[in-house]
Design an enzyme around this catalytic site. Structure first.
Site, PDB file in Angstrom:
ATOM      1  N   ASP A 134       0.833  -1.212   0.000  1.00  0.00           N
ATOM      2  CA  ASP A 134       0.000   0.000   0.000  1.00  0.00           C
ATOM      3  C   ASP A 134       0.866   1.260   0.000  1.00  0.00           C
ATOM      4  O   ASP A 134       0.580   2.221  -0.717  1.00  0.00           O
ATOM      5  CB  ASP A 134      -0.942   0.029   1.199  1.00  0.00           C
ATOM      6  CG  ASP A 134      -2.040  -1.016   1.107  1.00  0.00           C
ATOM      7  OD1 ASP A 134      -2.284  -1.539  -0.005  1.00  0.00           O
ATOM      8  OD2 ASP A 134      -2.657  -1.313   2.146  1.00  0.00           O
ATOM      9  N   TYR A 135       1.924   1.255   0.789  1.00  0.00           N
ATOM     10  CA  TYR A 135       2.855   2.391   0.846  1.00  0.00           C
ATOM     11  C   TYR A 135       3.536   2.595  -0.510  1.00  0.00           C
ATOM     12  O   TYR A 135       3.645   3.710  -1.015  1.00  0.00           O
ATOM     13  CB  TYR A 135       3.898   2.146   1.943  1.00  0.00           C
ATOM     14  CG  TYR A 135       4.939   3.222   2.060  1.00  0.00           C
ATOM     15  CD1 TYR A 135       4.636   4.447   2.639  1.00  0.00           C
ATOM     16  CD2 TYR A 135       6.234   3.016   1.601  1.00  0.00           C
ATOM     17  CE1 TYR A 135       5.592   5.445   2.752  1.00  0.00           C
ATOM     18  CE2 TYR A 135       7.204   4.005   1.710  1.00  0.00           C
ATOM     19  CZ  TYR A 135       6.870   5.216   2.293  1.00  0.00           C
ATOM     20  OH  TYR A 135       7.826   6.192   2.400  1.00  0.00           O
ATOM     21  N   THR A 136       3.982   1.508  -1.116  1.00  0.00           N
ATOM     22  CA  THR A 136       4.661   1.585  -2.401  1.00  0.00           C
ATOM     23  C   THR A 136       3.726   2.106  -3.492  1.00  0.00           C
ATOM     24  O   THR A 136       4.132   2.913  -4.334  1.00  0.00           O
ATOM     25  CB  THR A 136       5.239   0.214  -2.791  1.00  0.00           C
ATOM     26  OG1 THR A 136       6.107  -0.239  -1.737  1.00  0.00           O
ATOM     27  CG2 THR A 136       6.039   0.285  -4.072  1.00  0.00           C
TER      28      THR A 136
END
Length: 114
Positions: A27-29
């Site tokens: 999700d962060y990426t």
């Protein structure tokens, strides 16, 4: 006039998101993918994007590599120093720079960006 962004390793390379270590922060990426793409393609700013590998709470070494082939680690102080050093080098404008810990002094690595 100048925008320096901290991103994440391989954020602009979705084909690498399955690599062990990156698959745990998908999700962060994905969020970094959209932020990096906007900065590069739509912002009109003089940008540099720094994409370090995993951040660690260790003492800095003041040495890095910009030749990243996998997910390793970076002490947080080295990432912070690299972000500051980028500002001194116009050769980093318009670049996406990947980094990990290694044996090149940060100032020399920053000066060598092509």
């Amino acid at each position: 006039e100048r925008y320096i962004m901290l991103s994440s390793i391989f954020a602009l390379q979705p084909d690498k998101w399955h690599i062990d270590g990156l698959d745990q922060i998908l999700d962060y990426t994905i969020a970094k993918y959209f932020a990096d793409n906007y900065l590069v393609n739509q912002s009109g700013l003089k940008y540099t994007i720094l994409q370090p590998t995993n951040l660690t709470e260790e003492e800095g070494t003041d040495k890095i590599s910009l030749d990243v082939t996998g997910v390793t680690s970076n002490p947080i102080p080295d990432v912070a120093k690299t972000l500051a050093e980028i500002l001194k080098h116009d050769n980093t404008i318009g670049k996406v720079i990947m980094m990990n810990s290694d044996d090149t002094p940060i100032d020399a690595a920053s000066a060598s960006v092509k």
